[in-house]
Design an enzyme around this catalytic site. Sequence first.
Site, mmCIF file in Angstrom:
data_model
loop_
_atom_site.group_PDB
_atom_site.id
_atom_site.type_symbol
_atom_site.label_atom_id
_atom_site.label_comp_id
_atom_site.label_asym_id
_atom_site.label_seq_id
_atom_site.Cartn_x
_atom_site.Cartn_y
_atom_site.Cartn_z
ATOM 1 N N ARG A 103 29.611 64.364 58.997
ATOM 2 C CA ARG A 103 30.002 62.976 58.779
ATOM 3 C C ARG A 103 30.089 62.633 57.292
ATOM 4 N NH1 ARG A 103 33.532 60.341 59.640
ATOM 5 N NH2 ARG A 103 33.320 61.184 61.735
ATOM 6 N N LYS A 138 37.454 48.072 39.931
ATOM 7 C CA LYS A 138 37.184 47.515 41.257
ATOM 8 C C LYS A 138 36.978 48.652 42.247
ATOM 9 C CE LYS A 138 39.753 43.288 40.244
ATOM 10 N NZ LYS A 138 40.920 42.438 40.567
ATOM 11 N N LYS A 170 38.627 39.625 28.259
ATOM 12 C CA LYS A 170 39.205 38.899 29.394
ATOM 13 C C LYS A 170 39.219 37.400 29.092
ATOM 14 C CE LYS A 170 39.478 40.786 33.130
ATOM 15 N NZ LYS A 170 40.642 41.351 33.857
ATOM 16 N N GLU A 200 43.454 40.362 27.305
ATOM 17 C CA GLU A 200 44.209 39.813 28.430
ATOM 18 C C GLU A 200 44.872 38.495 28.035
ATOM 19 O OE1 GLU A 200 42.356 39.502 32.500
ATOM 20 O OE2 GLU A 200 42.521 37.370 32.036
ATOM 21 N N ASP A 222 48.548 39.387 32.507
ATOM 22 C CA ASP A 222 47.888 39.085 33.776
ATOM 23 C C ASP A 222 48.680 38.082 34.607
ATOM 24 O OD1 ASP A 222 45.718 39.341 35.609
ATOM 25 O OD2 ASP A 222 44.970 37.387 34.935
#
Length: 282
Positions: A103, A138, A170, A200, A222
């Site tokens: 598994r 992510k 960011k 960004e 973005d």
Amino acid sequence: MTATPLPDMILEPLVRAALLEDLGTYGDITTRTVIPAATRYTARLNAREAGVVSGLQVAALAFRLVDPALVITAHKADGDSIAPGDLLMEIEGRAASILSAERVALNFAGRLSGIATMTAAFVARTQGTATRVTCTRKTTPGLRLVEKQAVLHGGGFNHRFSLSDAILIKDNHIAAAGGIRPVLQAVKAQASHMIRCEIEVDRLDQLAEVLDEGGAEVVLLDNMDTATLREAVAMAKGRVVLEASGNMRLDRIAEVAATGVDYISSGALTHSAQTLDLGLDF
């Protein structure tokens, strides 16, 4: 895509943790109860759907950690295209050992093959352009290393691995620091010459400010529509690397690549890929 295999010693903690989670406090009681210890088998890891395979190195390590005496024969390599019914790997030895690792091996291989397959689909939409497809941070906590390796197997490229790899400014950094110029001035004053900086922006006036101030080698565009991306490429005139991000669906990749951006980054490659159907058959 051929990607240099990672050293097993780097992968081992990830695989060992998964095996310990699955084996619990007392091991595989089902197998120990119903399978005689001397029983030997040859199991075959097969593809049940088409895609790009990844995670075979990790799967093989799972089997070896359970039982180093297992004999593993690879018939496909990570990064290979596969079709339903293809034989990927054979594992020969104690049946109990194979069953106890099954598994974990399948979880890794199926998950990573799904990422490689989705990446390959994105990359295919960029054919005829110089645009590269890249992943993001992510990723599944604890599995970033192997998930980013799967992106490479699918023909994509890797973005930064951690917060310590590069400076990526960011929108929240800009807001907290008081604007684009203050953050870029801080970079020029304090950052090591060995560290690249990306910033960004989500509007063309912000891009103009970045180009005027300097201090960033890469600009992340973005959530811009395709027409705005095209304008951004014209404004930059090759002075910075341009990365398009946000809402990068598969059906949009071709038109975004055609704008001339250098990179398209998509978190979907790692957070939304479907597991590829692989099976272990005795």
